[in-house]
Design a protein around this motif. Structure first.
Motif, PDB file in Angstrom:
ATOM      1  N   LYS A  97      -9.409  11.945   5.244  1.00 48.90           N
ATOM      2  CA  LYS A  97      -9.030  10.888   4.308  1.00 48.90           C
ATOM      3  C   LYS A  97      -8.108  11.420   3.212  1.00 48.90           C
ATOM      4  O   LYS A  97      -7.177  10.722   2.783  1.00 48.90           O
ATOM      5  CB  LYS A  97     -10.281  10.255   3.706  1.00 48.90           C
ATOM      6  N   ASN A  98      -8.329  12.645   2.776  1.00 48.12           N
ATOM      7  CA  ASN A  98      -7.437  13.232   1.775  1.00 48.12           C
ATOM      8  C   ASN A  98      -6.037  13.432   2.350  1.00 48.12           C
ATOM      9  O   ASN A  98      -5.026  13.233   1.653  1.00 48.12           O
ATOM     10  CB  ASN A  98      -8.001  14.562   1.285  1.00 48.12           C
ATOM     11  N   LYS A  99      -5.954  13.826   3.628  1.00 50.70           N
ATOM     12  CA  LYS A  99      -4.644  13.941   4.280  1.00 50.70           C
ATOM     13  C   LYS A  99      -3.949  12.582   4.334  1.00 50.70           C
ATOM     14  O   LYS A  99      -2.748  12.476   4.085  1.00 50.70           O
ATOM     15  CB  LYS A  99      -4.810  14.487   5.701  1.00 50.70           C
ATOM     16  N   ALA A 100      -4.720  11.552   4.669  1.00 49.69           N
ATOM     17  CA  ALA A 100      -4.149  10.208   4.765  1.00 49.69           C
ATOM     18  C   ALA A 100      -3.654   9.733   3.397  1.00 49.69           C
ATOM     19  O   ALA A 100      -2.592   9.098   3.295  1.00 49.69           O
ATOM     20  CB  ALA A 100      -5.185   9.236   5.320  1.00 49.69           C
ATOM     21  N   LEU A 101      -4.404  10.019   2.355  1.00 51.48           N
ATOM     22  CA  LEU A 101      -3.972   9.639   1.006  1.00 51.48           C
ATOM     23  C   LEU A 101      -2.674  10.345   0.641  1.00 51.48           C
ATOM     24  O   LEU A 101      -1.792   9.747   0.005  1.00 51.48           O
ATOM     25  CB  LEU A 101      -5.058   9.978  -0.011  1.00 51.48           C
ATOM     26  N   ALA A 102      -2.544  11.608   1.030  1.00 50.24           N
ATOM     27  CA  ALA A 102      -1.318  12.346   0.731  1.00 50.24           C
ATOM     28  C   ALA A 102      -0.124  11.742   1.457  1.00 50.24           C
ATOM     29  O   ALA A 102       0.972  11.597   0.884  1.00 50.24           O
ATOM     30  CB  ALA A 102      -1.497  13.816   1.124  1.00 50.24           C
ATOM     31  N   VAL A 103      -0.311  11.370   2.730  1.00 49.93           N
ATOM     32  CA  VAL A 103       0.762  10.721   3.495  1.00 49.93           C
ATOM     33  C   VAL A 103       1.139   9.396   2.847  1.00 49.93           C
ATOM     34  O   VAL A 103       2.321   9.085   2.667  1.00 49.93           O
ATOM     35  CB  VAL A 103       0.319  10.501   4.955  1.00 49.93           C
ATOM     36  N   LEU A 104       0.136   8.633   2.471  1.00 49.92           N
ATOM     37  CA  LEU A 104       0.374   7.336   1.843  1.00 49.92           C
ATOM     38  C   LEU A 104       1.185   7.498   0.558  1.00 49.92           C
ATOM     39  O   LEU A 104       2.134   6.744   0.294  1.00 49.92           O
ATOM     40  CB  LEU A 104      -0.977   6.678   1.542  1.00 49.92           C
ATOM     41  N   SER A 105       0.832   8.504  -0.225  1.00 49.79           N
ATOM     42  CA  SER A 105       1.546   8.760  -1.473  1.00 49.79           C
ATOM     43  C   SER A 105       3.011   9.102  -1.222  1.00 49.79           C
ATOM     44  O   SER A 105       3.913   8.604  -1.916  1.00 49.79           O
ATOM     45  CB  SER A 105       0.861   9.908  -2.223  1.00 49.79           C
ATOM     46  N   ARG A 106       3.275   9.929  -0.211  1.00 52.72           N
ATOM     47  CA  ARG A 106       4.654  10.315   0.102  1.00 52.72           C
ATOM     48  C   ARG A 106       5.471   9.120   0.587  1.00 52.72           C
ATOM     49  O   ARG A 106       6.639   8.951   0.227  1.00 52.72           O
ATOM     50  CB  ARG A 106       4.662  11.409   1.170  1.00 52.72           C
ATOM     51  N   TRP A 144      14.206   3.833   9.506  1.00 51.93           N
ATOM     52  CA  TRP A 144      13.370   4.590   8.574  1.00 51.93           C
ATOM     53  C   TRP A 144      12.379   3.677   7.847  1.00 51.93           C
ATOM     54  O   TRP A 144      11.243   4.091   7.578  1.00 51.93           O
ATOM     55  CB  TRP A 144      14.237   5.349   7.573  1.00 51.93           C
ATOM     56  N   ALA A 145      12.776   2.449   7.565  1.00 47.86           N
ATOM     57  CA  ALA A 145      11.835   1.508   6.936  1.00 47.86           C
ATOM     58  C   ALA A 145      10.658   1.237   7.869  1.00 47.86           C
ATOM     59  O   ALA A 145       9.495   1.200   7.442  1.00 47.86           O
ATOM     60  CB  ALA A 145      12.554   0.207   6.581  1.00 47.86           C
ATOM     61  N   ARG A 146      10.936   1.060   9.166  1.00 49.19           N
ATOM     62  CA  ARG A 146       9.852   0.848  10.126  1.00 49.19           C
ATOM     63  C   ARG A 146       9.011   2.112  10.295  1.00 49.19           C
ATOM     64  O   ARG A 146       7.790   2.043  10.479  1.00 49.19           O
ATOM     65  CB  ARG A 146      10.418   0.388  11.477  1.00 49.19           C
ATOM     66  N   ALA A 147       9.663   3.264  10.213  1.00 50.62           N
ATOM     67  CA  ALA A 147       8.923   4.527  10.323  1.00 50.62           C
ATOM     68  C   ALA A 147       7.913   4.650   9.188  1.00 50.62           C
ATOM     69  O   ALA A 147       6.774   5.093   9.398  1.00 50.62           O
ATOM     70  CB  ALA A 147       9.898   5.702  10.307  1.00 50.62           C
ATOM     71  N   ARG A 148       8.320   4.258   7.988  1.00 51.48           N
ATOM     72  CA  ARG A 148       7.363   4.276   6.877  1.00 51.48           C
ATOM     73  C   ARG A 148       6.202   3.329   7.165  1.00 51.48           C
ATOM     74  O   ARG A 148       5.055   3.605   6.803  1.00 51.48           O
ATOM     75  CB  ARG A 148       8.067   3.901   5.565  1.00 51.48           C
ATOM     76  N   GLY A 149       6.492   2.214   7.836  1.00 53.70           N
ATOM     77  CA  GLY A 149       5.431   1.292   8.225  1.00 53.70           C
ATOM     78  C   GLY A 149       4.453   1.925   9.198  1.00 53.70           C
ATOM     79  O   GLY A 149       3.230   1.763   9.060  1.00 53.70           O
ATOM     80  N   TRP A 150       4.960   2.672  10.187  1.00 57.17           N
ATOM     81  CA  TRP A 150       4.081   3.348  11.141  1.00 57.17           C
ATOM     82  C   TRP A 150       3.203   4.385  10.443  1.00 57.17           C
ATOM     83  O   TRP A 150       1.996   4.499  10.738  1.00 57.17           O
ATOM     84  CB  TRP A 150       4.910   4.021  12.235  1.00 57.17           C
ATOM     85  N   ALA A 151       3.786   5.144   9.524  1.00 56.33           N
ATOM     86  CA  ALA A 151       3.010   6.156   8.809  1.00 56.33           C
ATOM     87  C   ALA A 151       1.941   5.506   7.942  1.00 56.33           C
ATOM     88  O   ALA A 151       0.798   5.973   7.865  1.00 56.33           O
ATOM     89  CB  ALA A 151       3.947   7.018   7.956  1.00 56.33           C
ATOM     90  N   LEU A 152       2.318   4.406   7.282  1.00 53.53           N
ATOM     91  CA  LEU A 152       1.364   3.690   6.436  1.00 53.53           C
ATOM     92  C   LEU A 152       0.229   3.100   7.261  1.00 53.53           C
ATOM     93  O   LEU A 152      -0.950   3.178   6.876  1.00 53.53           O
ATOM     94  CB  LEU A 152       2.109   2.600   5.662  1.00 53.53           C
ATOM     95  N   TRP A 153       0.553   2.511   8.412  1.00 51.74           N
ATOM     96  CA  TRP A 153      -0.466   1.920   9.292  1.00 51.74           C
ATOM     97  C   TRP A 153      -1.534   2.944   9.646  1.00 51.74           C
ATOM     98  O   TRP A 153      -2.730   2.683   9.498  1.00 51.74           O
ATOM     99  CB  TRP A 153       0.215   1.385  10.547  1.00 51.74           C
ATOM    100  N   LYS A 154      -1.108   4.105  10.100  1.00 52.99           N
ATOM    101  CA  LYS A 154      -2.059   5.136  10.519  1.00 52.99           C
ATOM    102  C   LYS A 154      -2.886   5.633   9.338  1.00 52.99           C
ATOM    103  O   LYS A 154      -4.114   5.843   9.453  1.00 52.99           O
ATOM    104  CB  LYS A 154      -1.310   6.292  11.163  1.00 52.99           C
ATOM    105  N   ALA A 155      -2.243   5.837   8.193  1.00 52.36           N
ATOM    106  CA  ALA A 155      -2.965   6.322   7.022  1.00 52.36           C
ATOM    107  C   ALA A 155      -4.018   5.313   6.561  1.00 52.36           C
ATOM    108  O   ALA A 155      -5.146   5.683   6.230  1.00 52.36           O
ATOM    109  CB  ALA A 155      -1.984   6.614   5.886  1.00 52.36           C
TER     110      ALA A 155
END
Length: 302
Positions: free
Chosen positions: A282-291, A257-268
């Motif tokens: 970009k607003n979608k990416a910011l929302a993902v980054l925040s989560r 799960w820690a690596r999964a957060r890394g993958w989500a952050l990379w794309k955002a």
């Protein structure tokens, strides 16, 4: 009808290819799908088939990979996946391998989200699909690498790109916290045997029918390796109870799960650093980054 001719691929080209290589399908009506992907052009062929053609050489390897492996994976999976009916070769002015597949009815989750009433059920279905995919026999499977754009590989491959994107990313977010998420992801490597992953479980690659998850499509980035990249829907698609349902269904450990957060952050971050991206993206990416940051910080406080 959607516009024709992207990447130089047209309905008339498809007709010529079919007439030459699959003449028994040449009489069927050819028309572009309503919503097309970027990597490939897809055409409906009659009522029950599609023709899928890579837009560039970089996406061509996926044709042979899917033709070989999807029939082997399908029997073990709880949701429908594409069934390859024919493999085409380059000719008639088209330079890449291509394929004919069965048409899977339904809308993408991206287009049909409003019809979903039970997001927990969708989350459970996708989580179970991922868990089943990881349980498929990986012997001889395509090891993660360039063919899947390095999904399933160590996140260290994207470290320099992520660090650069963190500096260039637009929008208001806690950059120090984002960096902490990335460093935590780099700390944990996949140390088990390689398992199957899809590699691009976006809402555009999930089909829903009558409000229920019914199929998973586009296995162009699939392979065997670290499955962490397939957990990204936790932040890109699900929220609240459905996110918890998804987490329970995939049954993965905290390091994954820690690596999964890394993958989500990379794309955002890549989206936020790309000046060509729309404000909506970009607003979608910011929302993902925040989560992602919120999840990371909650875990750190335990």
């Amino acid at each position: 009808m959607p516009p024709d001719g992207r990447a130089g691929i047209t309905a008339s080209l498809v007709q010529r290819l079919l007439d030459s290589q699959f003449p028994h399908w040449g009489h069927l009506l050819i028309r572009p799908v309503r919503k097309d992907g970027w990597d490939n052009r897809t055409y409906r062929l009659g009522d029950s088939l599609t023709v899928r053609l890579p837009t560039t050489a970089g996406y061509e390897d996926a044709v042979a990979k899917e033709s070989k492996w999807l029939p082997r994976l399908a029997p073990a999976l709880p949701l429908a996946i594409p069934a390859v009916q024919g493999s085409g070769t380059p000719e008639r002015g088209y330079a890449h391998a291509w394929s004919v597949r069965s048409w899977i009815a339904g809308e993408t989750l991206e287009s049909g989200a409003e019809a979903v009433e039970d997001w927990d059920a969708v989350a459970d279905a996708l989580g179970r699909f991922i868990h089943a995919l990881q349980g498929c026999d990986a012997a001889g499977g395509p090891m993660a690498g360039a063919h899947c754009w390095f999904r399933g590989c160590s996140l260290k491959h994207y470290d320099a790109e992520t660090q650069r994107a963190l500096k260039l990313a637009s929008g208001s977010f806690d950059r120090e916290s984002a960096a902490a998420v990335w460093q935590a992801a780099l700390t944990h490597e996949w140390e088990k045997l390689p398992v199957w992953f899809h590699g691009d479980l976006s809402a555009g690659n999930l089909l829903v029918s009558n409000g229920k998850l019914s199929a998973v499509i586009d296995f162009g980035t699939c392979g065997i390796g670290d499955p962490a990249c397939d957990l990204v829907p936790a932040w890109t698609i699900f929220a609240g109870s459905s996110r918890k349902t998804f987490e329970d269904a995939v049954m993965q450990d905290s390091a994954t799960w820690a690596r999964a957060r890394g993958w989500a952050l990379w794309k955002a971050l890549l989206t936020l650093a790309d000046v060509s991206q729309s404000l909506a993206e970009k607003n979608k990416a910011l929302a993902v980054l925040s989560r992602v940051i919120e999840d990371h910080e909650q875990l750190q406080s335990l």
